[in-house]
Scaffold this active site. Sequence first.
Site, PDB file in Angstrom:
ATOM      1  N   ASP A  51       0.825  -1.208   0.000  1.00  0.00           N
ATOM      2  CA  ASP A  51       0.000   0.000   0.000  1.00  0.00           C
ATOM      3  C   ASP A  51       0.861   1.261   0.000  1.00  0.00           C
ATOM      4  O   ASP A  51       2.014   1.248   0.457  1.00  0.00           O
ATOM      5  CB  ASP A  51      -0.901   0.038   1.246  1.00  0.00           C
ATOM      6  CG  ASP A  51      -1.996  -1.010   1.198  1.00  0.00           C
ATOM      7  OD1 ASP A  51      -2.224  -1.582   0.128  1.00  0.00           O
ATOM      8  OD2 ASP A  51      -2.625  -1.237   2.252  1.00  0.00           O
ATOM      9  N   TYR A  52       0.247   2.346  -0.420  1.00  0.00           N
ATOM     10  CA  TYR A  52       0.886   3.665  -0.464  1.00  0.00           C
ATOM     11  C   TYR A  52       1.551   4.013   0.875  1.00  0.00           C
ATOM     12  O   TYR A  52       2.675   4.503   0.918  1.00  0.00           O
ATOM     13  CB  TYR A  52      -0.197   4.698  -0.806  1.00  0.00           C
ATOM     14  CG  TYR A  52       0.255   6.137  -0.803  1.00  0.00           C
ATOM     15  CD1 TYR A  52       0.922   6.686  -1.899  1.00  0.00           C
ATOM     16  CD2 TYR A  52      -0.011   6.970   0.286  1.00  0.00           C
ATOM     17  CE1 TYR A  52       1.318   8.018  -1.921  1.00  0.00           C
ATOM     18  CE2 TYR A  52       0.381   8.299   0.280  1.00  0.00           C
ATOM     19  CZ  TYR A  52       1.041   8.818  -0.820  1.00  0.00           C
ATOM     20  OH  TYR A  52       1.442  10.136  -0.817  1.00  0.00           O
TER      21      TYR A  52
END
Length: 283
Positions: free
Chosen positions: A120-121
């Site tokens: 994820d970011y």
Amino acid sequence: MRLQEYGVGIFIAALTKSALKKVIKKKYVTVNDVSATTATIIHGGECIRLTIPKEVGTNKKLIFPLTVLFEDEHLAVLHKPAGILVSGNSFKTVANALPRNIKYSNLSDATTPQPVHRLDYATTGVLLVGKTSSSIRALNRLFEDKKVEKTYYAVTIGEMDSDGKITTTIDSKPSQSNYKKLDAVFSERFDKLNLVQLEPKTGRRHQLRKHLASIDNPILGDATYGIENLILKGKGLYLHAYSLRFTHPFTNKKVYFKDEFPERFQKLFSSKISEIVFENNKN
């Protein structure tokens, strides 16, 4: 067989399952000169063609320093920092930063390096990259066949069992995450903070974040799945991809790659983290 399954790995420009699906949806793939869909069936003897239009645009290269943990002619392992996408349509992605951070392979099927899984970011940690066409295919197969052991650590909020297995479905798909609580500290604001070791057995989007939220133990700093009045702002998400263990598909050696804990974890659980690092270094 469906084209979507058959075509994985046959085109250098779309080696992965997700990349193939993307080019099919953009109508870049034809079968016997007819635009293909994800439902197109291959019987044998067809002419399958991938034609990607030349992009008219900037030659600007992304300059974004990445920490490389390991590299050989087939693959690379690096630290993915928070605040950057692994891949996608944005300019600032790990994928776009790779050419300036890792060496081009000298093997005959060398290609533009590609990440072979996602983080994820906001997640930090160890990220695996393929440097050749055959390596990208082989590494994707290892993930699909669940032959890569992934270990994450997170800081969660609230009273929590010492260990457990979470099997809540995600997007109507079977999912499993195993967890073990390693330490807990009192917090004036959050009442209890836990250091948790996580082993995802499937790879659904936001799986660990969704699973922990589903048992009322959201990850500290999770603005999407956290409890509204208990969201920690400005400190990032306390989720770290710590290690990957698998058999190298070309040397056949068992390999273990790890990315040490971020400082913010150590501030909360310094003594326990020292124990974990010592045990892992022994093994």
